[in-house]
Each structure stands twice: as C-alpha cells, then as structure tokens.
Design a protein around this motif. Sequence first.
Motif, PDB file in Angstrom:
ATOM      1  N   GLY A 394     112.290   3.447 -73.830  1.00  0.00           N
ATOM      2  CA  GLY A 394     111.119   3.111 -73.026  1.00  0.00           C
ATOM      3  C   GLY A 394     110.141   4.274 -72.918  1.00  0.00           C
ATOM      4  N   MET A 395     110.656   5.485 -72.799  1.00  0.00           N
ATOM      5  CA  MET A 395     109.774   6.648 -72.666  1.00  0.00           C
ATOM      6  C   MET A 395     108.988   6.903 -73.945  1.00  0.00           C
ATOM      7  SD  MET A 395     112.306   9.120 -70.501  1.00  0.00           S
ATOM      8  CE  MET A 395     111.338  10.614 -70.669  1.00  0.00           C
ATOM      9  N   ALA A 396     109.650   6.768 -75.094  1.00  0.00           N
ATOM     10  CA  ALA A 396     108.943   6.934 -76.377  1.00  0.00           C
ATOM     11  C   ALA A 396     107.835   5.901 -76.477  1.00  0.00           C
ATOM     12  CB  ALA A 396     109.931   6.807 -77.541  1.00  0.00           C
ATOM     13  N   HIS A 397     108.144   4.661 -76.094  1.00  0.00           N
ATOM     14  CA  HIS A 397     107.176   3.560 -76.139  1.00  0.00           C
ATOM     15  C   HIS A 397     106.000   3.829 -75.202  1.00  0.00           C
ATOM     16  CE1 HIS A 397     105.698  -0.518 -76.507  1.00  0.00           C
ATOM     17  NE2 HIS A 397     105.929  -0.793 -75.234  1.00  0.00           N
ATOM     18  N   GLY A 398     106.302   4.241 -73.985  1.00  0.00           N
ATOM     19  CA  GLY A 398     105.248   4.494 -73.003  1.00  0.00           C
ATOM     20  C   GLY A 398     104.348   5.642 -73.412  1.00  0.00           C
ATOM     21  N   MET A 399     104.963   6.681 -73.970  1.00  0.00           N
ATOM     22  CA  MET A 399     104.181   7.844 -74.391  1.00  0.00           C
ATOM     23  C   MET A 399     103.253   7.463 -75.538  1.00  0.00           C
ATOM     24  SD  MET A 399     105.638  11.661 -75.120  1.00  0.00           S
ATOM     25  CE  MET A 399     106.001  12.070 -73.414  1.00  0.00           C
ATOM     26  N   GLN A 400     103.758   6.605 -76.430  1.00  0.00           N
ATOM     27  CA  GLN A 400     102.926   6.138 -77.551  1.00  0.00           C
ATOM     28  C   GLN A 400     101.760   5.301 -77.035  1.00  0.00           C
ATOM     29  OE1 GLN A 400     103.789   2.545 -79.402  1.00  0.00           O
ATOM     30  NE2 GLN A 400     101.656   2.825 -80.021  1.00  0.00           N
ATOM     31  N   LYS A 401     102.061   4.393 -76.106  1.00  0.00           N
ATOM     32  CA  LYS A 401     100.998   3.524 -75.576  1.00  0.00           C
ATOM     33  C   LYS A 401      99.950   4.330 -74.802  1.00  0.00           C
ATOM     34  CE  LYS A 401     102.332  -0.579 -76.977  1.00  0.00           C
ATOM     35  NZ  LYS A 401     101.521  -1.327 -77.955  1.00  0.00           N
ATOM     36  N   ALA A 402     100.369   5.466 -74.230  1.00  0.00           N
ATOM     37  CA  ALA A 402      99.430   6.304 -73.484  1.00  0.00           C
ATOM     38  C   ALA A 402      98.471   7.042 -74.414  1.00  0.00           C
ATOM     39  CB  ALA A 402     100.193   7.306 -72.621  1.00  0.00           C
ATOM     40  N   GLY A 403      98.815   7.065 -75.697  1.00  0.00           N
ATOM     41  CA  GLY A 403      97.929   7.714 -76.657  1.00  0.00           C
ATOM     42  C   GLY A 403      98.370   9.098 -77.087  1.00  0.00           C
ATOM     43  N   GLU A 404      99.646   9.406 -76.909  1.00  0.00           N
ATOM     44  CA  GLU A 404     100.163  10.697 -77.374  1.00  0.00           C
ATOM     45  C   GLU A 404      99.778  10.887 -78.853  1.00  0.00           C
ATOM     46  OE1 GLU A 404     101.704  13.421 -76.447  1.00  0.00           O
ATOM     47  OE2 GLU A 404     102.262  14.109 -78.458  1.00  0.00           O
ATOM     48  N   PRO A 405      99.104  12.038 -79.157  1.00  0.00           N
ATOM     49  CA  PRO A 405      98.645  12.223 -80.540  1.00  0.00           C
ATOM     50  C   PRO A 405      99.780  12.301 -81.562  1.00  0.00           C
ATOM     51  CG  PRO A 405      97.832  13.996 -79.082  1.00  0.00           C
ATOM     52  CD  PRO A 405      98.698  13.115 -78.258  1.00  0.00           C
ATOM     53  N   ARG A 406     100.930  12.832 -81.161  1.00  0.00           N
ATOM     54  CA  ARG A 406     102.048  12.900 -82.108  1.00  0.00           C
ATOM     55  C   ARG A 406     102.772  11.560 -82.140  1.00  0.00           C
ATOM     56  NH1 ARG A 406     105.695  17.640 -79.970  1.00  0.00           N
ATOM     57  NH2 ARG A 406     105.181  16.633 -78.004  1.00  0.00           N
ATOM     58  N   LYS A 407     103.445  11.284 -83.234  1.00  0.00           N
ATOM     59  CA  LYS A 407     104.298  10.098 -83.293  1.00  0.00           C
ATOM     60  C   LYS A 407     105.427  10.282 -82.280  1.00  0.00           C
ATOM     61  CE  LYS A 407     105.945   6.407 -85.681  1.00  0.00           C
ATOM     62  NZ  LYS A 407     105.318   5.303 -86.417  1.00  0.00           N
ATOM     63  N   THR A 408     105.805   9.228 -81.598  1.00  0.00           N
ATOM     64  CA  THR A 408     106.874   9.374 -80.611  1.00  0.00           C
ATOM     65  C   THR A 408     108.198   8.842 -81.145  1.00  0.00           C
ATOM     66  OG1 THR A 408     106.436   7.252 -79.537  1.00  0.00           O
ATOM     67  CG2 THR A 408     105.230   9.163 -78.707  1.00  0.00           C
ATOM     68  N   VAL A 409     109.249   9.589 -80.813  1.00  0.00           N
ATOM     69  CA  VAL A 409     110.606   9.275 -81.275  1.00  0.00           C
ATOM     70  C   VAL A 409     111.507   9.189 -80.053  1.00  0.00           C
ATOM     71  CG1 VAL A 409     112.588  10.187 -82.560  1.00  0.00           C
ATOM     72  CG2 VAL A 409     110.283  10.404 -83.510  1.00  0.00           C
ATOM     73  N   GLY A 410     112.369   8.198 -80.022  1.00  0.00           N
ATOM     74  CA  GLY A 410     113.406   8.136 -78.998  1.00  0.00           C
ATOM     75  C   GLY A 410     114.750   8.325 -79.675  1.00  0.00           C
ATOM     76  N   ILE A 411     115.594   9.193 -79.141  1.00  0.00           N
ATOM     77  CA  ILE A 411     116.930   9.367 -79.736  1.00  0.00           C
ATOM     78  C   ILE A 411     117.994   9.135 -78.667  1.00  0.00           C
ATOM     79  CG2 ILE A 411     116.803  11.905 -79.499  1.00  0.00           C
ATOM     80  CD1 ILE A 411     118.608  12.024 -82.039  1.00  0.00           C
ATOM     81  N   LEU A 412     118.946   8.282 -79.005  1.00  0.00           N
ATOM     82  CA  LEU A 412     120.034   7.977 -78.064  1.00  0.00           C
ATOM     83  C   LEU A 412     121.284   7.598 -78.857  1.00  0.00           C
ATOM     84  CD1 LEU A 412     119.347   4.482 -76.407  1.00  0.00           C
ATOM     85  CD2 LEU A 412     118.300   5.234 -78.514  1.00  0.00           C
ATOM     86  N   GLY A 413     122.411   7.649 -78.195  1.00  0.00           N
ATOM     87  CA  GLY A 413     123.672   7.368 -78.871  1.00  0.00           C
ATOM     88  C   GLY A 413     124.007   5.888 -78.857  1.00  0.00           C
ATOM     89  N   ASP A 414     125.055   5.528 -79.560  1.00  0.00           N
ATOM     90  CA  ASP A 414     125.433   4.115 -79.664  1.00  0.00           C
ATOM     91  C   ASP A 414     125.907   3.562 -78.322  1.00  0.00           C
ATOM     92  OD1 ASP A 414     127.367   6.063 -80.215  1.00  0.00           O
ATOM     93  OD2 ASP A 414     128.650   4.701 -81.324  1.00  0.00           O
ATOM     94  N   SER A 415     126.751   4.323 -77.613  1.00  0.00           N
ATOM     95  CA  SER A 415     127.246   3.832 -76.333  1.00  0.00           C
ATOM     96  C   SER A 415     126.089   3.704 -75.345  1.00  0.00           C
ATOM     97  CB  SER A 415     128.312   4.784 -75.776  1.00  0.00           C
ATOM     98  OG  SER A 415     128.979   4.198 -74.696  1.00  0.00           O
TER      99      SER A 415
END
Lengths: 587, 191
Positions: A394-415
């Motif tokens: 959600g944070m990667a998505h929100g940051m992207q929608k806000a217009g963050e100039p860099r590409k946004t990446v979210g990293i999380l584990g399987d569990s």
Amino acid sequence: MKELLSGNEAIARGAWEAGVTVACGYPGTPSTEILENVAEHYKDDMYCEWSPNEKVAFEVGVGASLAGARVMVTMKHVGLNVAADPLMTFACMGAVGGFVVVVADDPGMHSSQNEQDTRNFAKFAKIPLLEPSSSAEAKEFVARALEISETFSTPVILRTCTRVSHSRSLVELGERSAPPEVGFKRESSKFVAIPLWARKMRLRVEERSGKLDELVETSDLNRIEWRDRNLGIITSGVCYEYVREVFPNKSVLKLGLGWPLPVEKIEEFSHGVDDLLVVEELDPLIEEHTRALGIPCEGRNCVPGIGELSPGRLMPIRAAMMGREANLPSPVPEAADLPGRPPVLCPGCPHRGTYAALKKFDVAVMGDIGCYSLGTLPPLDKMESLLCMGAAVGMAHGMQKAGEPRKTVGILGDSTFFHSGITGLLDVGYNKGNSTIIVADNRITAMTGHQEHPGSGKTLMGQDTYQANVEDFGRACGIKRTRTVNPYNMSEMVAALKEELEADEPSLIVAKAPCPLHARKLVGPKHTIDASACVGCGACLKIGCPAIEGGGGKPMINQNLCWGCGLCASVCPKNAISESEKAEGAQ
Amino acid sequence: MSDTTSVIMVGVGGQGILLASEVLARAAMQAGFDVKTNEVHGMAQRGGSVMAQVRYGEEVHSPLILEGTATALLSLESIESLRAAHYLKDGGLAVVNTQRVIPVTVSSGAAKYPEDDAERVKKVFPKLKAIDAVAIAGELGNIRAANVVLLGALSLGLDLEMEHWAAALDGAVKPQFRELNQKAFEAGRNL
C-alpha cells in the motif's frame, strides 16, 4: 513434579491442563513458542494452527468459543491491532467456551516496531486482563483467565512480555481437566451483532463491568503482601519480580488482574503505608487510576516509562530514598570503541541477492516486517521505510500515486504477503497502480524461527496441505506482469528488475528460493577467494555477508560460515572467487 | 539477593549460548535450587550480540541480573566479554573464548575490530580464564562444542557438583552428541 519452563512453554502447558481444545495464532516475537509447544507436546489433545494473520486467528477462536470449546489465541502486541476489529465486538458479544487471547508485549522493542502497552486494549474493550510475573503464574493464569471468561461471558487477555515469555523458571505440572462439551446453541439476540441486538449487548457489557469491578476486589489474583510499611509499592507482571529484588522488605500490592483496577484494595493498601510508589512498565494506567482516586503516589516522576524496566532501572529510586546516588557500574572504558554487531542477513540468505540487484536501481523501496527488513542497514542500505505487516504494498502504491519521481517498489516476504499483503496488491491492480512489488519468497516464516504458513505446504500439526502460490494471487489481483525469479542468479534478477521497473504498469516479482537455514542444506559448494587474483576492491564486502571477513587487507571467506550461495562470485569484477576444492555436505 | 548466584553469558548469534545457559540452569535445578534464566530470542541466528542470564539460589525473583552483581561471566567471543563486563561483580570469574567473530560493520570498513582485544580482556578481568575453546573443541572433533568447553571451565567457579553438571548435560543435548559434550566439558574443567 517441577520443571524448568519458559513462560511460553508454561502457557502452552496451562492451556493443555485447562482443557483447551483449539489454539491458534500468528507467529510474532516474543509469543511464537507458545503454539510451537502446543504442536510439539499437546497436538493429540488440542487442535492448533498458524492462521494467516491475527484477525483470522481471533475469528477462528471466536467460532470455537461460540461452539462451547475452550480456546487460546496467541499473538504479539502489534498482532492485537490486526485482531482489534473482532476483539471489540466479541467483547460485547461475550464468550461461551472460555476464550483467552495471549498477547506478548515487547517493552524495549527487542524485536518489534513499537512498544505499545496492551493493557490499553483491555480498558478500550472493557474486558479483564491478567498479568503473570513468572512461568508458574503464566501456567496458572491461563486456567484462571478461562474461568473468568466463562463466569463473566467475556474474552480475557493474558498479557505476557519478553521477560516473562523468554525467562525460564520452575513450574509445578498438573493434570488435564476434561474439555467442555461442544455444540453451538443458536441464540441470535446474543450472537448476531446487528444494531437491534448490539444495543442490548452494549448494556450487558456495563452489567458485566460492574461484576468485574467486584471480582477485582475479592480475587486472590490481587494480593497485598505486608512487610515494612514505610513504603508500599503497587505493581504487576514481571515488574513484581524486579520490585521484590530491589525492595525485598517493602510492602507490595501485586495486581495479577491488570484490568479492571480495584478501588477498595488500592485504598486499603495506601492507608496501610506511609508512602506509595507505582512500578509499571510502559503506560501509567495504575498510577492514573490511583491518582484519580485522590491518592497521592510516586510513579512516572521516578520510574521510566520508555523501554523495559529491570532491577538496574529501579536502583536509583531506592538509592534516592536513602539519600544516595545509585552508582551502578556502566560499561567499561575498554568497551567504548567496540564495533557494533547489528543482526544481519545470514550467510546464504536469498534476500541478499534481491537487495544486491535492487541496489543497481534508483528506486524508492518500501519495506516490511521480516528478515528482509535487515536490508535497511549498511552495507545493503536499500530499504527506505518500514511500518507494519503488509504495509509495503500500500505504501509503494500511495507514494506512486502522490507523484514520487522515482519508481516505487514494495518488498515483503511470503508469510507477510499472506498475512496482509494480498489486499494491498488487490488495490494496486484495482486502482491501476504502477509499482513493482517484490515478494521475497523463502517458503517459510523465517524471522520468528521457521514457522509454517499457507505457502509452506505443511500445517502446524505437521500435515501435508495445499501450498498457496504468491504468483496465483498476483494474477488474481490483476497484476498481468507477474514473474518468478531466482534471487541467487544476479544477472537474472537484475534483468527482471530492469524490465519491470521500465514497464508502464504494475508488476509482481516473486524472488523465490527456500531459506537454506530451514532446509538445513548448503545452497551450493562453499566458496573461496583466490588471493592472487583479488585486487582488494571490496565489491564482495558490499553485499554484507557475515562469511566474508575483511576490514584490512584482502577479504577472506570463513569456510565455517559459508553456505555456498555464490553471490559473492557473481559480484566479483576479477572472477577471483570460486568454489572451494573441498566442498562439504550439509551444514 | 545476596545468596543468589548470577551468571551472565554473552556471545554472537549461532555460537550456542542458549545451550550453555540451559545446561547451567538444569545443573542448578538438579542441585535443588530455585532457578530463573532469561535470553533474548529473535536475532539469535542472525549474527547479532546475544546475552543469556542464569540465576539460582534459595528463592530467585528477577530473571534479570543487576549490573555489578554477577558471580561469573562466560563469553563465547573475545570482545563481547567487554560489552558485558559491567555486569560482573568485583573479583568475579570471567571465562572468555579467545575467538574473534568479525562483525559485518568491520568487514564493510565502517568500524575496526580492536587489535588489542586480548590485552583489554586481561586488564578488565583480574580473575580471567582466557581459552581457545574452538581449538580444543576442534581437537575433540567438532568446533560447535566450544560452548561446552567454556562451560566446563566455568563450572570450577560455581558451587555445583559434577553429578549435577553431568545430569544437566545429558538432559540438554541429543544422545548422539552426549559423548562429545562430556569430553568437551571435561576438557574445559581440566584446564
């Protein structure tokens, strides 16, 4: 017969002795070993499961309680935030079979993102909370909590903490009592929380609160220990043990029931002593309650409210009463300049490859809870935020929608993805996001010590089961660019990242390799550095592998620590790293 | 508090500190004492500093040791002993493994491992047993028994009988490692 048990082992034993037949939860330090012990010792008598998250675990427990079973649900403190929704309404509905939710707080944040005080949830939900101070009490209080739960038709919180859960002390073992009969007795006005009936539930909560206020005055869980009366100390949980250590001759009011708080008992105690001190960890609930009764006391003015307490942190109070300085020894000068030893990704960890590849791109990386959170520290230094379970997506998505100039990446584990990342990914797909989500998929809940989860193919009870695939969820959430990559293969990982980061649509990269520590198998042959070919550039040291020892001169690979993942060889610009001649088998 | 024996154990995740603390706790229990231990989990396999505490006596309250009161200190790594030195009481016994485990902060060049660690250890602990436990365990066939070698050396400084240690060791390790650990314990005790 007495046995040396940790608080968590004692809680598992307590559930078994009390006739619990359903135990569920989600792993989280310091609570994890409770259900592991249930599975190891008592699974013939108790159904137990790792649920995908704490909310589900709580709801599984509610269903079992409504059917009449005795239930234990376990989680760490922040897990109760996830389970707060069912907690708040179940608190109104009330339990049928005894329902205890064991919540393990982590004052001092040994292994947590915050140090919230679970007693506030008991106050918020208007339900009782018990606080054991030792393993013996941890076992006993499970049964006591279940009795209170059934007598007053309420869920009960058993609040433990790191120093209760992970301390061992002697426990007298008992026999198992017979579990209650199971069979759901339908009664819609009691069990259906539509407004019509919820308003009646609300009234029943008030009636129950009145009865609980009487209980805390008479229960032997709250006890006064009269000794010297020039000072009286009100305390609860593990702080009781610190108080007995530092103030062995002073009177104590020990509150085994941490919520609700008694009135008459506190008044009686305060009248019997000259000065009153409240010793409690984290929030000043007892102190505020005492002051609200018009009783003056010492508390937060001298007892620290941040971090965990210890005998050492209480010593200055005792010293001040004697008009002295505490003069506790502090670390020796010879320790002043020692190098730090932060936890690091293990040798052979597949997450290291994921981060090493990610380092080649200028992207905003939102992280999550798990081993891969260690990627935030140097030399990997590639995770830029961490909030709570599942938040990376959600944070990667929100940051992207806000217009963050860099590409946004979210990293999380399987569990973590199964716990609460799926809904975030559904949002990315649904609301036309553009982030790249990486699931560091090592097929196990590694950080807390290798617990099974919906993707591991095994249940807590050891049965083989359906193995959920992260990739299937990606496609179901509308992420067309879903791909699986081997994180040990640096060039493959970099190429995949490049493609997905350049794509003008959301993507899911499943960096998939089992945790070698769990598999107990070397990833490949161990590696060594050819000193004649090495130019000492330090590229291999930048991946932060504990097996590669540097810090002066050319680096060397410690053969006792190497797990043979070969990542160092793939980052060496001089091809100076290769497989050792004598490759050994299992670590 | 005065009749309570407190032992602080430190090292690096993965060195076997939890087993060492369990053996000591079991030995104290065998001897009929009240026992409390504490250890911080979670980071135990991830190369961080780890600490375990064992306390035994007639009646033990706190699982945590008050700074400056530990009867003995056992360190599985050279400089980790220094980090915990202030827990030891004046004149307390320190059993320190001479092994250096290089942290990633040093490998990456961000910090330095002190060259003079052995001298510092000697200076800080007047009552010191500095032991190359890895070498001794290696001669016995498995370097992972280094923790038990150190425990053997520690045992001479504590008021527990050999029969209690032996029973505790047998109870704490898997049958296939019993012989190795018995030898490792003896080797440490005979130093």
